[in-house]
Design an enzyme around this catalytic site. Structure first.
Site, PDB file in Angstrom:
ATOM      1  N   TYR A   1       0.858  -1.258   0.073  1.00  0.00           N
ATOM      2  CA  TYR A   1       0.016  -0.095   0.049  1.00  0.00           C
ATOM      3  C   TYR A   1       0.721   1.172   0.016  1.00  0.00           C
ATOM      4  O   TYR A   1       0.634   2.372  -0.561  1.00  0.00           O
ATOM      5  CB  TYR A   1      -0.899   0.088   1.218  1.00  0.00           C
ATOM      6  CG  TYR A   1      -1.775  -1.007   1.262  1.00  0.00           C
ATOM      7  CD1 TYR A   1      -2.054  -2.095   0.382  1.00  0.00           C
ATOM      8  CD2 TYR A   1      -2.904  -0.922   2.172  1.00  0.00           C
ATOM      9  CE1 TYR A   1      -3.051  -3.007   0.301  1.00  0.00           C
ATOM     10  CE2 TYR A   1      -3.779  -1.974   2.357  1.00  0.00           C
ATOM     11  CZ  TYR A   1      -3.920  -3.058   1.362  1.00  0.00           C
ATOM     12  OH  TYR A   1      -4.829  -4.224   1.409  1.00  0.00           O
TER      13      TYR A   1
ATOM     14  N   HIS B   1       0.604 -11.932   4.343  1.00  0.00           N
ATOM     15  CA  HIS B   1      -0.216 -11.322   3.270  1.00  0.00           C
ATOM     16  C   HIS B   1      -0.434 -12.176   1.926  1.00  0.00           C
ATOM     17  O   HIS B   1      -1.628 -12.214   1.505  1.00  0.00           O
ATOM     18  CB  HIS B   1       0.609  -9.767   2.853  1.00  0.00           C
ATOM     19  CG  HIS B   1      -0.448  -8.953   2.076  1.00  0.00           C
ATOM     20  ND1 HIS B   1       0.089  -8.057   1.166  1.00  0.00           N
ATOM     21  CD2 HIS B   1      -1.838  -8.955   1.815  1.00  0.00           C
ATOM     22  CE1 HIS B   1      -0.941  -7.294   0.820  1.00  0.00           C
ATOM     23  NE2 HIS B   1      -2.085  -8.063   0.782  1.00  0.00           N
TER      24      HIS B   1
END
Length: 227
Positions: free
Chosen positions: A49, A104
């Site tokens: 991100y 993740h």
């Protein structure tokens, strides 16, 4: 806000704020979500991100406005990097611990890999080594819960074969255009809470529900927005 109880006994809010692609607006988005919207579930990933520091600033400002300490975050690293990565995350977010820390992706990328990665850039990762480090973070009270993202049934079943701490959460893409029923049932059977990301669909995957004709028709009938 409605919440769900995890295996640890901690509660996770039913609705969370994803900060992917928030960029320079991440701080404002987090403050608005927490202070005005009542959000207590914030999701961020440092490398993917690129707005972790901005998210941390948003949380700090919200705390000054009276935020109750309940925040959830995600991340992924190789085994030898798990602890240093968490320490960096805590520093950037200006927090002493995380409520939830997730693996993740169930793979690792070659150093210097391009984005999006090419086939040769995607490598196997030491699943057991990574998970042992994740478990140690929980034992050291640096995180309250640990979990996974984007796992398949096969990979999650492999993980459950050696875990001391069962994943509290499995986060995956799931919405009317991508139901993922098999994974959902597998997680239910093993008492793993499922968090759905991209609930409005994903343009990258060709499943943009906001502009779907059926969704639009139902929304108009109910006098609601497509979202």
């Amino acid at each position: 806000m409605e919440s769900f109880r995890l295996l640890s006994g901690h509660k996770i809010p039913a609705v969370g704020l994803g900060t992917w692609r928030s960029g320079s607006q991440a701080t404002h988005a987090v403050v608005t979500a927490i202070v005005e919207g009542g959000y207590r579930h914030i999701d961020t990933v440092k490398n993917e991100y690129g707005d972790q520091r901005e998210v941390g600033q948003g949380i700090k400002r919200a705390m000054h406005a009276g935020l109750e300490r309940r925040d959830l975050f995600t991340y992924f690293l190789r085994a030898e990097r798990v602890c240093p990565a968490l320490q960096n995350t805590l520093k950037e977010l200006q927090l002493e611990y995380l409520d939830l820390y997730l693996v993740h992706w169930p793979f690792r990328l070659r150093e210097g890999a391009s984005k999006p990665p090419k086939a040769g850039d995607v490598l196997d990762f030491d699943m057991e080594g990574v998970w042992r480090e994740m478990e140690n973070l929980a034992k050291d009270n640096l995180v309250r819960n640990i979990g996974v993202c984007n796992f398949t049934v096969t990979k999650l079943n492999k993980l459950l074969g050696f875990t001391e701490l069962i994943p509290a959460v499995c986060q995956m893409e799931m919405h009317p255009g991508w139901r993922n029923d098999t994974m959902l049932e597998f997680c239910k059977k093993n008492e793993i809470h499922v968090t759905a990301y991209s609930p409005l669909g994903s343009q990258e995957g060709g499943r943009d529900l906001i502009h779907d004709q059926t969704v639009d028709r139902i929304a108009k009938k109910l006098n609601k927005t497509p979202g």
